[in-house]
Design a protein around this motif. Sequence first.
Motif, mmCIF file in Angstrom:
data_model
loop_
_atom_site.group_PDB
_atom_site.id
_atom_site.type_symbol
_atom_site.label_atom_id
_atom_site.label_comp_id
_atom_site.label_asym_id
_atom_site.label_seq_id
_atom_site.Cartn_x
_atom_site.Cartn_y
_atom_site.Cartn_z
ATOM 1 N N GLY A 190 0.478 -1.200 0.232
ATOM 2 C CA GLY A 190 -0.426 0.010 0.024
ATOM 3 C C GLY A 190 1.149 1.551 -0.294
ATOM 4 N N SER A 191 1.994 1.307 0.660
ATOM 5 C CA SER A 191 2.729 2.442 0.828
ATOM 6 C C SER A 191 3.380 2.266 -0.313
ATOM 7 C CB SER A 191 4.072 2.647 1.871
ATOM 8 O OG SER A 191 4.923 1.116 1.750
ATOM 9 N N GLN A 192 3.597 1.586 -1.153
ATOM 10 C CA GLN A 192 4.423 1.862 -2.709
ATOM 11 C C GLN A 192 3.246 2.037 -3.742
ATOM 12 O OE1 GLN A 192 8.062 1.967 -2.595
ATOM 13 N NE2 GLN A 192 7.231 1.736 -0.683
ATOM 14 N N SER A 193 2.399 2.044 -3.244
ATOM 15 C CA SER A 193 0.735 2.283 -4.541
ATOM 16 C C SER A 193 1.630 3.499 -5.559
ATOM 17 C CB SER A 193 0.116 2.749 -4.005
ATOM 18 O OG SER A 193 -0.047 4.265 -3.547
ATOM 19 N N GLU A 194 2.029 4.220 -5.283
ATOM 20 C CA GLU A 194 2.277 5.346 -6.556
ATOM 21 C C GLU A 194 3.589 4.775 -7.535
ATOM 22 O OE1 GLU A 194 5.482 10.315 -6.675
ATOM 23 O OE2 GLU A 194 4.035 9.292 -4.725
ATOM 24 N N ILE A 195 4.694 3.902 -6.688
ATOM 25 C CA ILE A 195 6.274 3.360 -7.731
ATOM 26 C C ILE A 195 4.237 2.402 -8.712
ATOM 27 C CG2 ILE A 195 6.889 1.530 -7.544
ATOM 28 C CD1 ILE A 195 8.353 3.461 -4.607
ATOM 29 N N VAL B 98 3.545 1.803 -12.475
ATOM 30 C CA VAL B 98 3.840 1.299 -13.911
ATOM 31 C C VAL B 98 3.247 1.296 -15.465
ATOM 32 C CG1 VAL B 98 4.368 -1.618 -14.446
ATOM 33 C CG2 VAL B 98 4.578 -0.744 -12.169
ATOM 34 N N GLN B 99 3.812 1.934 -16.777
ATOM 35 C CA GLN B 99 3.126 1.284 -17.687
ATOM 36 C C GLN B 99 3.108 0.104 -18.253
ATOM 37 O OE1 GLN B 99 5.816 4.452 -19.475
ATOM 38 N NE2 GLN B 99 4.460 6.075 -19.582
ATOM 39 N N LEU B 100 3.979 -1.040 -18.410
ATOM 40 C CA LEU B 100 3.525 -2.585 -18.955
ATOM 41 C C LEU B 100 4.799 -3.057 -18.556
ATOM 42 C CD1 LEU B 100 3.996 -3.175 -21.464
ATOM 43 C CD2 LEU B 100 5.922 -2.621 -22.251
ATOM 44 N N TYR B 101 4.212 -3.903 -18.244
ATOM 45 C CA TYR B 101 4.336 -5.419 -17.375
ATOM 46 C C TYR B 101 4.137 -6.114 -17.905
ATOM 47 C CZ TYR B 101 6.226 -8.360 -13.842
ATOM 48 O OH TYR B 101 6.404 -9.669 -13.459
ATOM 49 N N LYS B 102 4.802 -7.293 -18.484
ATOM 50 C CA LYS B 102 5.121 -8.127 -20.268
ATOM 51 C C LYS B 102 6.396 -9.772 -19.024
ATOM 52 C CE LYS B 102 7.036 -8.386 -23.824
ATOM 53 N NZ LYS B 102 6.747 -8.228 -25.405
ATOM 54 N N VAL B 103 5.221 -10.950 -18.969
ATOM 55 C CA VAL B 103 5.852 -11.826 -18.906
ATOM 56 C C VAL B 103 6.926 -12.355 -19.648
ATOM 57 C CG1 VAL B 103 5.888 -14.234 -17.848
ATOM 58 C CG2 VAL B 103 4.044 -12.474 -16.765
ATOM 59 N N GLY B 104 7.864 -12.945 -19.796
ATOM 60 C CA GLY B 104 9.158 -13.459 -20.985
ATOM 61 C C GLY B 104 9.189 -14.920 -20.774
ATOM 62 N N LYS B 105 10.196 -15.369 -21.079
ATOM 63 C CA LYS B 105 9.888 -17.143 -20.876
ATOM 64 C C LYS B 105 10.323 -17.046 -19.985
ATOM 65 C CE LYS B 105 12.865 -16.133 -25.573
ATOM 66 N NZ LYS B 105 14.394 -16.385 -26.094
ATOM 67 N N ILE B 106 10.465 -18.439 -19.949
ATOM 68 C CA ILE B 106 10.632 -19.688 -18.544
ATOM 69 C C ILE B 106 12.046 -19.549 -18.717
ATOM 70 C CG2 ILE B 106 10.764 -21.633 -16.830
ATOM 71 C CD1 ILE B 106 7.550 -20.708 -18.010
ATOM 72 N N PHE B 107 13.687 -19.642 -17.981
ATOM 73 C CA PHE B 107 14.710 -19.286 -18.189
ATOM 74 C C PHE B 107 15.230 -21.049 -17.771
ATOM 75 C CE2 PHE B 107 15.184 -14.850 -19.019
ATOM 76 C CZ PHE B 107 15.640 -14.995 -20.402
ATOM 77 N N GLN B 108 14.209 -20.937 -16.490
ATOM 78 C CA GLN B 108 14.676 -22.487 -16.093
ATOM 79 C C GLN B 108 13.662 -23.318 -15.322
ATOM 80 O OE1 GLN B 108 17.900 -22.452 -12.661
ATOM 81 N NE2 GLN B 108 18.079 -24.286 -12.470
ATOM 82 N N ILE C 17 9.454 -4.494 -18.172
ATOM 83 C CA ILE C 17 8.901 -3.614 -17.004
ATOM 84 C C ILE C 17 8.977 -2.373 -17.534
ATOM 85 C CG2 ILE C 17 10.231 -3.411 -14.762
ATOM 86 C CD1 ILE C 17 7.899 -3.028 -13.235
ATOM 87 N N GLN C 18 8.254 -1.640 -17.593
ATOM 88 C CA GLN C 18 8.474 -0.242 -18.324
ATOM 89 C C GLN C 18 7.340 0.729 -16.739
ATOM 90 O OE1 GLN C 18 7.944 1.061 -22.269
ATOM 91 N NE2 GLN C 18 6.376 2.723 -21.279
ATOM 92 N N MET C 19 7.859 1.888 -16.469
ATOM 93 C CA MET C 19 7.774 3.000 -15.485
ATOM 94 C C MET C 19 8.130 3.977 -16.216
ATOM 95 S SD MET C 19 8.878 1.233 -12.630
ATOM 96 C CE MET C 19 7.968 1.856 -10.812
ATOM 97 N N LYS C 20 6.718 4.829 -15.633
ATOM 98 C CA LYS C 20 6.953 6.178 -15.969
ATOM 99 C C LYS C 20 6.956 7.158 -14.516
ATOM 100 C CE LYS C 20 5.796 10.314 -18.821
ATOM 101 N NZ LYS C 20 5.267 11.243 -19.614
ATOM 102 N N MET C 21 8.210 7.709 -14.227
ATOM 103 C CA MET C 21 8.225 9.029 -12.651
ATOM 104 C C MET C 21 8.843 9.162 -13.197
ATOM 105 S SD MET C 21 9.123 5.592 -10.532
ATOM 106 C CE MET C 21 9.444 6.442 -8.859
ATOM 107 N N ASN C 22 8.400 10.543 -12.474
ATOM 108 C CA ASN C 22 9.206 12.514 -12.767
ATOM 109 C C ASN C 22 9.573 12.846 -14.594
ATOM 110 O OD1 ASN C 22 9.346 12.554 -9.965
ATOM 111 N ND2 ASN C 22 11.603 11.691 -9.373
ATOM 112 N N GLY C 23 8.213 12.415 -14.828
ATOM 113 C CA GLY C 23 8.601 12.575 -16.176
ATOM 114 C C GLY C 23 9.537 11.622 -17.064
ATOM 115 N N GLU C 24 10.408 10.974 -16.619
ATOM 116 C CA GLU C 24 11.784 9.937 -17.434
ATOM 117 C C GLU C 24 10.570 8.349 -17.726
ATOM 118 O OE1 GLU C 24 14.354 11.150 -18.939
ATOM 119 O OE2 GLU C 24 13.181 13.118 -17.725
ATOM 120 N N VAL C 25 10.910 7.663 -18.483
ATOM 121 C CA VAL C 25 10.123 6.331 -18.454
ATOM 122 C C VAL C 25 11.948 6.033 -18.203
ATOM 123 C CG1 VAL C 25 9.813 5.091 -20.665
ATOM 124 C CG2 VAL C 25 8.846 6.890 -20.622
#
Length: 134
Positions: A72-77, A81-91, A107-115
Motif C-alpha cells: 500500500g505504501s508503494q502505490s505511487e511506484i 508501471v506502464q507495461l509489465y510483460k512476462v517473458g521466457k521461462i529460463f529454467q 517492466i516499463q515505468m514513468k516516474m518524474n516525467g522519465e521512462v
Amino acid sequence: MKQYFIFTIVIALNLEGLAQIDTSLLTRYIYAAEDSMVAISKRKDWNSYAEYMHPIVIEMSGGMEGFIRILGSQSEILDSVQLYKVGKIFQLSKTDSQYQCIVEAFIQMKMNGEVASGSSYDIAISGDGKKWTF
C-alpha cells in the motif's frame, strides 16, 4: 535382439513424450500464475496478491498485515508501471519435493516525467506444479 532394440526405442520415445507433456502443463500453470498476479496487482487486491507470494516473503515483511502495508505504501511506484510483460521461462527443474523455475519479466515505468524500463527475474516454487508462489 532386434525386438529388444525396438522395445527400448519405443519406451524411450514414450518417456520423452511424457516429459514434454509435463513441461508443457507446468509452463501453462506458471504463465497463468504470473498473469493472475499481474491482474490482481492492477486491482490492488493485496490479500489475493499475497497468495502468490512465497510464505518467507510474507514473513520477512512482518506477516500478512506488514506485507499489505508495504504494498500500500508503494502505490505511487506501482501506479507508474506502464507495461509489465512476462517473458521466457529460463529454467524449470524438479527436486524431490518441489518444482522451481526462473521467469523473465519486462517492466516499463514513468516516474518524474522519465521512462525507465528493464528486465527482472522471478523465482517461482511449487509443490504440485499447479499453484506457484514467487
